[in-house]
Scaffold this motif. Sequence first.
Motif, PDB file in Angstrom:
ATOM      1  N   SER A  34      20.680  23.312  17.614  1.00  0.00           N
ATOM      2  CA  SER A  34      21.440  24.472  18.081  1.00  0.00           C
ATOM      3  C   SER A  34      22.714  24.063  18.799  1.00  0.00           C
ATOM      4  N   SER A  67      18.629  29.489  17.989  1.00  0.00           N
ATOM      5  CA  SER A  67      17.675  28.425  17.696  1.00  0.00           C
ATOM      6  C   SER A  67      18.392  27.318  16.941  1.00  0.00           C
ATOM      7  N   SER A  68      17.712  26.210  16.759  1.00  0.00           N
ATOM      8  CA  SER A  68      18.174  25.200  15.819  1.00  0.00           C
ATOM      9  C   SER A  68      17.916  25.710  14.403  1.00  0.00           C
ATOM     10  N   SER A 249      14.957  25.057  20.247  1.00  0.00           N
ATOM     11  CA  SER A 249      16.397  24.785  20.329  1.00  0.00           C
ATOM     12  C   SER A 249      16.575  23.411  20.956  1.00  0.00           C
ATOM     13  N   GLU A 294      13.337  19.685  19.702  1.00  0.00           N
ATOM     14  CA  GLU A 294      12.582  20.833  19.222  1.00  0.00           C
ATOM     15  C   GLU A 294      11.129  20.433  18.951  1.00  0.00           C
TER      16      GLU A 294
END
Length: 332
Positions: A34, A67-68, A249, A294
Amino acid sequence: MNYYLYPLRFLTPVHFGDTSEGGNLETISLTLGSDALFGACCHEISHDTGLLQSFIDSVKEQHIVLSSLFPYCIDNGEYQLYVPSPIMQIDSKEMPITSFEETKRVATEQKKIKKIEYIRTSQLQNYKQYIQSDVSQKHMPIFGTKQAVTQVNMRGEKSRPYYVGNYQFMSHTGLYIIAGFSDDSSRDLFESILELLGLSGIGGKRSGGYGKFELADDPIELESEGVYEDDSALYALLHNKHGKMMCISACVPTSEEVATLKQGSYKLQKRGGFVGSTGSETQVKRNSYYVVKEGSVCPKALEGQMLTITGDTLPHPVYRNGMGLWIGVDYE
């Protein structure tokens, strides 16, 4: 906070570098953090200082949470959404071991479980049941293929070949983003930036045409009664505030949050690299920093912080999103 899911379909190969493994051009990652996504968004609108500051403030004040990027695949019209496997010690169901062969079988099964990097959100929602299920039910689909392309450096007196790694997603796979918004204006701001980002590309080697994408579908609003099994599970995970919390994230804890982090099961990942400026043909090396990876698990969610990256030769401030986004994981 209303959450939306954005499934990205990649039109070209992607190059997501992995600086935690030394940062050479051959080493690549399947997903993108992220913090890197935020940096790419900032770079895309850096020509408009007012818009850029508005976006930075929106993320810092958590009017926009990101988020990622995580993988998805489409199977029989159903979106299967994957998140990182939790980084925590789970005791498998006790089984009587009666022979040496049985000991080897159990050990092999445990090794296979540890190698599973991603898990479907619907399986994570029932994580205890997933852990106790047979290993044959624990698998991760193939999202694409890793490749190494030979290129030639012509800048010196002699041409020197080198290799660049890339990842080519299959037609029914890609990456998705979870984004939360406090109001419609914040959503409009992010979606306008995301559309521009798809045209110019994301990740490294964009000058070579890498990283271009489009939305595979309209944004999916996450609701308790979702369109698919996995987006319904994702909604429940995002709103589960009981038990352990798992990071989705790239989070950078504040100094006050370090004590809470130490109570969890986590991994740190180094971030390094270069930054470019609008109108500049060269890139400048920036200082490195570390993020909570994460999949890390803590007793409670960490808010994180916005980073301002410094460097003696940087022509302007460089921001990285270290704000946390967490989901609840029940396993006890």
